[in-house]
Enzyme design. Structure first.
Site, short mmCIF file in Angstrom:
data_model
loop_
_atom_site.label_atom_id
_atom_site.label_comp_id
_atom_site.label_asym_id
_atom_site.label_seq_id
_atom_site.Cartn_x
_atom_site.Cartn_y
_atom_site.Cartn_z
N ASN A 176 -24.10 0.15 26.88
CA ASN A 176 -25.05 0.02 25.78
C ASN A 176 -26.27 -0.69 26.36
OD1 ASN A 176 -26.43 -0.46 23.46
ND2 ASN A 176 -24.71 -1.37 22.34
N LYS A 189 -25.11 -3.77 28.48
CA LYS A 189 -23.78 -4.25 28.09
C LYS A 189 -22.76 -3.22 28.56
CE LYS A 189 -25.33 -6.43 23.85
NZ LYS A 189 -25.62 -6.04 22.49
N ARG A 194 -24.48 4.89 25.22
CA ARG A 194 -24.95 4.94 23.83
C ARG A 194 -26.43 5.30 23.84
NH1 ARG A 194 -27.45 0.21 20.54
NH2 ARG A 194 -27.69 1.22 18.54
N HIS A 226 -26.66 4.00 13.47
CA HIS A 226 -25.30 3.45 13.34
C HIS A 226 -24.26 4.57 13.10
CE1 HIS A 226 -27.24 -0.45 11.61
NE2 HIS A 226 -27.06 -0.59 12.91
N HIS A 238 -22.49 -0.74 6.75
CA HIS A 238 -22.58 -1.43 8.06
C HIS A 238 -23.69 -2.46 7.89
CE1 HIS A 238 -22.75 -1.37 12.64
NE2 HIS A 238 -23.81 -2.08 12.29
N GLY A 264 -29.14 -5.43 11.84
CA GLY A 264 -29.58 -4.11 11.40
C GLY A 264 -28.54 -3.65 10.39
N ARG A 322 -36.10 -6.52 9.20
CA ARG A 322 -36.78 -5.29 8.79
C ARG A 322 -36.84 -5.19 7.27
NH1 ARG A 322 -32.78 -2.01 12.25
NH2 ARG A 322 -33.32 -2.73 14.33
N ASP A 353 -30.97 -14.97 10.06
CA ASP A 353 -29.50 -15.06 10.06
C ASP A 353 -29.03 -15.34 8.64
OD1 ASP A 353 -26.78 -16.16 10.29
OD2 ASP A 353 -27.17 -16.03 12.44
N ARG A 355 -26.41 -16.48 7.46
CA ARG A 355 -25.72 -17.77 7.23
C ARG A 355 -26.71 -18.87 6.85
NH1 ARG A 355 -22.25 -16.92 12.62
NH2 ARG A 355 -24.25 -16.03 13.16
N ILE A 365 -22.29 -9.17 8.89
CA ILE A 365 -22.23 -9.72 7.53
C ILE A 365 -21.07 -9.09 6.75
CG2 ILE A 365 -23.51 -9.96 5.36
CD1 ILE A 365 -26.11 -9.91 7.08
N GLU A 407 -18.28 -7.87 7.71
CA GLU A 407 -16.94 -8.29 8.12
C GLU A 407 -16.68 -9.77 7.86
OE1 GLU A 407 -16.52 -7.27 12.31
OE2 GLU A 407 -17.31 -5.28 11.89
N ASN A 408 -17.77 -10.56 7.89
CA ASN A 408 -17.57 -12.02 7.93
C ASN A 408 -18.06 -12.80 6.74
OD1 ASN A 408 -16.51 -12.41 10.72
ND2 ASN A 408 -18.42 -11.34 11.21
N GLU A 426 -17.93 0.46 17.87
CA GLU A 426 -18.72 1.59 18.36
C GLU A 426 -18.32 1.95 19.79
OE1 GLU A 426 -21.82 -0.86 16.71
OE2 GLU A 426 -23.00 0.94 16.30
P1 ADP Z 1 -26.50 -6.52 15.07
O1 ADP Z 1 -25.34 -5.89 15.82
O2 ADP Z 1 -27.24 -5.58 14.18
O3 ADP Z 1 -27.40 -7.36 15.92
P2 ADP Z 1 -24.41 -8.13 13.79
O4 ADP Z 1 -23.52 -7.04 13.33
O5 ADP Z 1 -23.99 -8.95 14.93
O6 ADP Z 1 -25.89 -7.56 14.04
O7 ADP Z 1 -24.69 -9.07 12.53
C1 ADP Z 1 -25.51 -10.19 12.55
C2 ADP Z 1 -25.49 -10.83 11.17
O8 ADP Z 1 -24.12 -11.09 10.81
C3 ADP Z 1 -26.25 -12.14 11.04
O9 ADP Z 1 -27.00 -12.15 9.85
C4 ADP Z 1 -25.13 -13.18 10.93
O10 ADP Z 1 -25.48 -14.20 10.05
C5 ADP Z 1 -23.97 -12.41 10.38
N1 ADP Z 1 -22.73 -12.94 10.95
C6 ADP Z 1 -22.26 -12.75 12.19
N2 ADP Z 1 -21.09 -13.43 12.38
C7 ADP Z 1 -20.85 -14.09 11.24
C8 ADP Z 1 -19.81 -14.96 10.78
N3 ADP Z 1 -18.80 -15.31 11.57
N4 ADP Z 1 -19.88 -15.44 9.52
C9 ADP Z 1 -20.90 -15.08 8.71
N5 ADP Z 1 -21.90 -14.26 9.08
C10 ADP Z 1 -21.88 -13.77 10.31
#
Ligand code: ADP
Length: 400
Positions: free
Chosen positions: A8, A15, A89, A178, A205, A209, A238, A280, A282, A329, A331-332, A383
């Protein structure tokens, strides 16, 4: 057992991940950062181990050499020939690629012709492909496109309402992004749709992004990103969709050039731009919980835009059998999932088991209640494994 490497690449990063196939076991992964800068960083991880150190990468070629040298040094491969395929990719496959393809001269030329649509990405992918070709000239390379999954959209789903001859002449349409992730999530989501003919799945997703896709029977019907990844829902930096006249008005109000405004919509908008706090989620959520008004508005806008797209796709699909959350976001972040699903409750009967939802971070789980009208799940995306699968399959096909 055969080894397959996935790549990637960006303009200053490479990567990589080395897989044992078809077991899909990850042997090691890592990256080369700051290519072209005064000093770069090389990182490799395997099992619970990690090494990271400074390393000079004047071009992508030094990065490619470094990756292969380290794989040999550490004994992850005994010789070059052990790598049976390299999967790259590729962000933009345009209208030419509805599936992954062997990276031959024709594929290379077509990816090159698409550089105007994805200037930073496709140019970097080609540089990286050529760098690995120098180091591993005999290993089949496979191009896996972010846009391929979305090629099944119908014209009325991908066309923009501008003069038709311009769409034709300049290949202007919705390409989405994606795609590899949305396809993976659909395949993984099928087990929750047993007994349903042609399952209707909406995949969210939501990372830095972010995109939402509607699929029927694992084929994309509609997706939120547009000509480029700037379109669709609001993201980390964005804007996503908006009235196109905002663009022109901003140019005239601020005196900035069209290019500067375009950069602003890509890099200074979204969560960052509206909150003025961070890209971010968070940080923005934390500020909102402390009562920061701007952050509260930002979070509401972000959630509203996701819910609106889900509603639109519910109509487009004539219903929905499964709603999938994924990426950083998705997933977490239980708070985002919870607030968006509340917005879907009255119209679509979506109901989360809040107790379960609050405990799910980065792992697969059903988070809806048994009485929810739509089943809601979290599925961590992968991916790379899709790239490895396609590369392994195509490398075998060409051997036949
Ligand atoms: P990309 O691959 O598009 O760069 P990610 O899929 O890594 O982005 O997502 C980044 C976003 O996910 C950020 O806004 C971050 O706050 C959120 N995020 C990532 N890990 C966590 C976590 N453990 N808890 C809460 N939010 C998270």
């Amino acid at each position: 057992m055969e080894k397959v490497m996935t790549i990637n690449s960006g303009s200053s990063t490479v990567k990589f991940k080395l897989y044992e196939m078809p077991e899909e076991e990850v042997i090691c992964s890592g990256n080369c950062e700051r290519i072209g800068e005064k000093m770069g960083i090389f990182t490799i991880k395997w099992g619970t181990n990690k090494e990271s150190y400074e390393c000079l990468f004047p071009t992508h070629e030094e990065a490619a050499k470094k990756v292969i040298d380290v794989l040999l040094e550490k004994g992850f491969i005994k010789d070059f020939d052990e790598i049976k395929a390299i999967g790259h990719r590729i962000v933009q496959g345009g209208k030419y690629f509805s599936e992954s393809a062997l990276f031959d001269k024709k594929t290379e030329d077509l990816i090159e012709s698409l550089i105007p649509l994805a200037p930073l990405h496709n140019a970097a992918h080609l540089t990286c492909y050529r760098a690995f070709k120098e180091v591993l000239p005999n290993t089949p390379a496979i191009a896996v496109f972010d846009t391929a999954y979305h090629q099944s959209m119908e014209e009325e789903d991908y066309l923009f309402p501008i003069p038709y001859e311009l769409s034709e002449k300049y290949s202007i349409r919705r390409y989405g992004a994606h795609g590899t992730s949305h396809q993976y999530l659909n395949q993984m989501g099928l087990k929750y749709c047993e007994g349903i003919k042609e399952p209707r799945i909406i995949t969210c997703h939501i990372g830095s992004g972010a995109s939402i896709t509607a699929s029927k029977d694992c084929k994309c019907v509609a997706t939120s990103m547009g000509l480029t990844p700037l379109g669709g829902i609001m993201m980390g930096t964005r804007s996503g969709d908006m009235d196109p006249s905002v663009f022109n008005y901003l140019v005239s109000c601020t005196g900035k050039s069209a290019e500067e405004v375009y950069q602003m919509l890509n890099k200074k908008s979204g969560l960052l731009g509206v909150s003025g706090i961070s890209n971010d989620s968070r940080d923005v959520l934390e500020a909102a919980e402390k009562g920061n008004k701007q952050a509260i508005t930002t979070v509401k806008l972000f959630n509203r835009r996701i819910a609106d797209f889900i509603g639109q796709y519910y109509v487009r699909l004539g219903g929905c059998d499964l709603l999938v959350w994924s990426a950083g976001i998705g997933e977490n972040e239980p708070r985002t999932r919870s607030e968006v699903c509340k917005l879907l409750h009255d119209a679509l009967g979506v109901e989360l088991d809040e107790e379960v939802n609050s405990t799910i971070h980065g792992k697969e789980a059903v988070i809806s209640t048994p009485s929810s009208k739509i089943k809601v799940v979290v599925i961590p995306t992968d991916e790379e494994v899709m790239i490895a699968r396609d590369s392994y399959r195509i490398a075998h096909e060409i051997k036949k």
